[in-house]
Motif scaffolding. Sequence first.
Motif, PDB file in Angstrom:
ATOM      1  N   UNK A 139     -32.212   8.016 -21.341  1.00 54.33           N
ATOM      2  CA  UNK A 139     -33.261   9.016 -21.532  1.00 54.33           C
ATOM      3  C   UNK A 139     -33.038  10.218 -20.630  1.00 54.33           C
ATOM      4  N   UNK A 140     -33.401  11.385 -21.150  1.00 55.02           N
ATOM      5  CA  UNK A 140     -33.376  12.591 -20.338  1.00 55.02           C
ATOM      6  C   UNK A 140     -34.697  12.678 -19.580  1.00 55.02           C
ATOM      7  N   UNK A 141     -34.629  13.083 -18.323  1.00 51.85           N
ATOM      8  CA  UNK A 141     -35.838  13.234 -17.511  1.00 51.85           C
ATOM      9  C   UNK A 141     -36.045  14.711 -17.178  1.00 51.85           C
ATOM     10  N   UNK A 142     -37.245  15.191 -17.371  1.00 51.44           N
ATOM     11  CA  UNK A 142     -37.570  16.552 -16.955  1.00 51.44           C
ATOM     12  C   UNK A 142     -37.491  17.603 -18.042  1.00 51.44           C
ATOM     13  N   UNK A 143     -37.153  17.210 -19.260  1.00 56.87           N
ATOM     14  CA  UNK A 143     -37.076  18.212 -20.333  1.00 56.87           C
ATOM     15  C   UNK A 143     -38.400  18.937 -20.576  1.00 56.87           C
ATOM     16  N   UNK A 144     -39.522  18.216 -20.698  1.00 47.35           N
ATOM     17  CA  UNK A 144     -40.763  18.940 -21.007  1.00 47.35           C
ATOM     18  C   UNK A 144     -41.081  20.017 -19.981  1.00 47.35           C
ATOM     19  N   UNK A 145     -40.758  19.748 -18.734  1.00 48.23           N
ATOM     20  CA  UNK A 145     -41.094  20.711 -17.680  1.00 48.23           C
ATOM     21  C   UNK A 145     -40.289  21.995 -17.778  1.00 48.23           C
TER      22      UNK A 145
END
Lengths: 256, 256
Positions: free
Chosen positions: B90-96
């Motif tokens: 999973x990618x972390x921090x994309x929404x931000x």
Amino acid sequence: MQAMRPSNQGAPVLESAISRFTAFADLSAKDLGDLLTLAGGRRTLQKGDHVSHEGHASAGLYLLLEGWTASSITFADGSRQLIKVHLPGDMLGLPSLALRHCAESIVALTPIAIGVIPEAALGRLFELNPRLAALLFLISQEERVMLMDRLASLGATSAVRRLAALLLQIHARVLRSDPTATGAFDFPLSQRDVADLNGVSAVHLSRALRQLRAAKLLTWTRYRITMIDVPGLTALAGIAQRELNQNARWLPMPGK
Amino acid sequence: MQAMRPSNQGAPVLESAISRFTAFADLSAKDLGDLLTLAGGRRTLQKGDHVSHEGHASAGLYLLLEGWTASSITFADGSRQLIKVHLPGDMLGLPSLALRHCAESIVALTPIAIGVIPEAALGRLFELNPRLAALLFLISQEERVMLMDRLASLGATSAVRRLAALLLQIHARVLRSDPTATGAFDFPLSQRDVADLNGVSAVHLSRALRQLRAAKLLTWTRYRITMIDVPGLTALAGIAQRELNQNARWLPMPGK
DNA sequence: CGTAAGATTGACAAGCGTCAAATACAGTGG
DNA sequence: CCACTGTATTTGACGCTTGTCAATCTTACG
């Protein structure tokens, strides 16, 4: 005061149609042109018409030009949950790109106009205008944040607080394409719709609304909402304000 | 049977790290190389460490390589809602990326390893490998669908059905990177965590779990879950199965 | 003016939260 | 190996929030 057709009367259609993009970065003339050629055909639908049906084969990609829509998910037992409302400028059908079958049903809450985006055009966008593609990517991340906020609201707060949070979120969205709507805005949803959005019964939503009215936080006659006390509503909702990150440095340069 | 460290023991780290991409399309050698250079630096964190803090300035972008994390949103009154759990790949921090301030707190549920993705590398990805950029876009759409399903679950179903739906979703995710975990899988969350994910009190979650156990749908000893009756759980959850749309025709051609 | 849909109210029941106590469990030091 | 300690889980009792049902009222529209 008569009930007017909801959403950005006054503002040109084009301006609100690209507002989700311009909210993130300035567009060059070429960017603007590429964006406008993306949504070629234009279609209009009546209130109650479906833009897409959950479970059907790929239902297409659209840009909402005028009017409001809502997307919903249906359970095996027939109950449905409204996921979100779309305003002019929103893309319709993006999540379903990831799936073999359409993820959500989308229904027109008012008469609407949509621009049809062929899938092939999306592929070309990624190849020919990386900056616009990146902006579309950012729009999708913003959608994720809005979903996350709603999820938090449903999971952790009471019916009254959910209602405050939802109306604040929609109000902020309306404000973005129509900055004159600071106090009041047209609102085409029924209480039943809002109840389905908030995961509450229609009866209980009426009770929650009663409380907000009694606290002099807002008024809501059919089709029009007046936000009397935005700070009060914000405090009640208890959710952080989100500011968009504009003109991020990592974005590809504008096309020429 | 001892409690093992959760998540993909056996499967190589690399394979699960790119599983979200390969789930959507086959990658060329160049695609693979571009993807691996994206996440340059590698960092490890202890259980309980924070990857990012809600509200802080942009917290960075990561690819989760090993271990589980969870993201959460905190309310003004201090209550928190867990939004989702992240698994390797999973990618972390994309929404931000869309916001000026970090949208969510991300905390390690186990010891984890993450790959650091510089923002500039993301921009270059859109410019130099439109196919990978489009896949990242699709991954984000899939995330939206998963959020929509959870939102529907929270808004429209009881605690028992929510629990069934959540565990099914996580089980399906685990299965994808470790196809051997058909029946049972390691599960590092406490009941408290799952309660926060489902918007229920820990006490009531225990009661809901009791019902699932009594109905012989699953067992859950600390750190390990056995799905005894997946069809039964699916019927209970009442949510449609989602199939990914692989090798979509509109995707840009693989780089050479 | 009549009808249908939406909104409101009251009464009651079910689901869930809270509090408190009891039990099981993992890790520690002896 | 065993006692000790803190944490996670389970259970029961009770009250609040919310859902459901039914009746009433309002509004839109033919």
